[in-house]
Design a protein around this motif. Structure first.
Motif, mmCIF file in Angstrom:
data_model
loop_
_atom_site.group_PDB
_atom_site.id
_atom_site.type_symbol
_atom_site.label_atom_id
_atom_site.label_comp_id
_atom_site.label_asym_id
_atom_site.label_seq_id
_atom_site.Cartn_x
_atom_site.Cartn_y
_atom_site.Cartn_z
ATOM 1 N N MET A 1 46.784 37.395 48.800
ATOM 2 C CA MET A 1 48.064 38.081 48.724
ATOM 3 C C MET A 1 48.956 37.505 47.632
ATOM 4 N N ASP A 2 48.503 36.375 47.068
ATOM 5 C CA ASP A 2 49.320 35.756 46.031
ATOM 6 C C ASP A 2 48.984 36.296 44.647
ATOM 7 N N GLY A 3 47.927 37.115 44.564
ATOM 8 C CA GLY A 3 47.539 37.688 43.279
ATOM 9 C C GLY A 3 46.801 36.717 42.390
ATOM 10 N N ILE A 4 46.572 35.521 42.888
ATOM 11 C CA ILE A 4 45.922 34.503 42.071
ATOM 12 C C ILE A 4 44.470 34.324 42.488
ATOM 13 N N SER A 5 44.222 34.489 43.785
ATOM 14 C CA SER A 5 42.860 34.337 44.260
ATOM 15 C C SER A 5 42.485 35.493 45.178
ATOM 16 N N CYS A 6 41.185 35.733 45.266
ATOM 17 C CA CYS A 6 40.681 36.793 46.125
ATOM 18 C C CYS A 6 40.924 36.398 47.581
ATOM 19 N N ASP A 7 41.490 37.321 48.345
ATOM 20 C CA ASP A 7 41.796 36.996 49.735
ATOM 21 C C ASP A 7 40.555 36.969 50.609
ATOM 22 N N LYS B 1 37.954 33.261 45.402
ATOM 23 C CA LYS B 1 37.724 33.060 43.979
ATOM 24 C C LYS B 1 39.001 33.310 43.182
ATOM 25 N N GLY B 2 39.191 32.530 42.167
ATOM 26 C CA GLY B 2 40.349 32.717 41.314
ATOM 27 C C GLY B 2 40.253 34.033 40.580
ATOM 28 N N LEU B 3 41.312 34.803 40.591
ATOM 29 C CA LEU B 3 41.234 36.150 40.015
ATOM 30 C C LEU B 3 41.599 36.178 38.540
ATOM 31 N N GLU C 1 38.120 36.700 36.600
ATOM 32 C CA GLU C 1 37.915 38.143 36.609
ATOM 33 C C GLU C 1 38.942 38.837 35.730
ATOM 34 N N GLU C 2 38.482 39.845 35.023
ATOM 35 C CA GLU C 2 39.414 40.625 34.220
ATOM 36 C C GLU C 2 40.169 41.623 35.088
ATOM 37 N N VAL C 3 39.482 42.065 36.139
ATOM 38 C CA VAL C 3 40.066 43.077 37.003
ATOM 39 C C VAL C 3 40.253 42.502 38.394
ATOM 40 N N ARG C 4 41.351 42.856 38.990
ATOM 41 C CA ARG C 4 41.482 42.559 40.412
ATOM 42 C C ARG C 4 41.930 43.823 41.114
ATOM 43 N N TYR C 5 41.680 43.860 42.386
ATOM 44 C CA TYR C 5 42.013 45.051 43.162
ATOM 45 C C TYR C 5 43.025 44.678 44.229
ATOM 46 N N GLN C 6 43.927 45.598 44.458
ATOM 47 C CA GLN C 6 44.896 45.401 45.514
ATOM 48 C C GLN C 6 44.590 46.365 46.645
ATOM 49 N N VAL C 7 44.543 45.841 47.833
ATOM 50 C CA VAL C 7 44.358 46.666 49.023
ATOM 51 C C VAL C 7 45.689 46.700 49.753
ATOM 52 N N HIS C 8 46.143 47.888 49.994
ATOM 53 C CA HIS C 8 47.411 48.063 50.711
ATOM 54 C C HIS C 8 47.133 48.911 51.941
ATOM 55 N N ILE C 9 47.221 48.304 53.082
ATOM 56 C CA ILE C 9 46.914 49.004 54.323
ATOM 57 C C ILE C 9 48.209 49.232 55.098
ATOM 58 N N PHE D 1 46.218 42.851 50.329
ATOM 59 C CA PHE D 1 45.223 41.869 49.958
ATOM 60 C C PHE D 1 44.863 42.034 48.483
ATOM 61 N N ASP D 2 44.500 40.949 47.865
ATOM 62 C CA ASP D 2 43.941 40.984 46.518
ATOM 63 C C ASP D 2 42.445 40.742 46.634
ATOM 64 N N LEU D 3 41.681 41.530 45.894
ATOM 65 C CA LEU D 3 40.230 41.374 45.952
ATOM 66 C C LEU D 3 39.645 41.277 44.553
ATOM 67 N N CYS D 4 38.609 40.458 44.433
ATOM 68 C CA CYS D 4 37.842 40.429 43.191
ATOM 69 C C CYS D 4 36.885 41.628 43.217
#
Ligand SMILES: [Zn+2]
Length: 96
Positions: A1-7, A11-13, A17-25, A74-77
């Motif tokens: 949720m910090d945008g820095i690592s995959c929740d 893993k550090g995003l 990783e060039e791309v990260r994904y945000q999940v908003h539920i 959540f932030d995801l790789c």
């Protein structure tokens, strides 16, 4: 949720990783006001507000809020995003 690592995997995003994904539920109570008519209310006679308020007051503020509306972010790789999409709801195997 910090945008820095995959929740999910931690893993550090930004570095890895060039791309990260945000999940908003959003989980919210769905009311359909059209289904309740004045007639229904009168027919059902005594809607017991007192009992409802008492049952709500026994919940913590957070619990009461969760029953109505809850947002999760959540932030995801990329690998975790793919995995998430295969099983957005654990236990639900079909429906995509
Ligand atoms: Zn991940």
């Amino acid at each position: 949720m910090d945008g820095i690592s995959c929740d999910r995997c931690g893993k550090g995003l930004l570095i890895d990783e060039e791309v990260r994904y945000q999940v908003h539920i959003v989980v919210q109570a769905a009311y359909d006001p059209m289904e309740i008519t004045r007639e229904d209310l009168e027919k059902s006679g005594h809607f017991d507000w007192k009992t409802l308020m008492e049952s709500l007051s026994q919940l913590t503020e957070e619990e009461a809020q969760d029953q109505i509306h809850r947002e999760l972010r959540f932030d995801l790789c990329p690998p975790c995003q793919k995995l998430y999409l295969t099983t957005p709801l654990p236990g639900l195997t079909e429906g995509r």
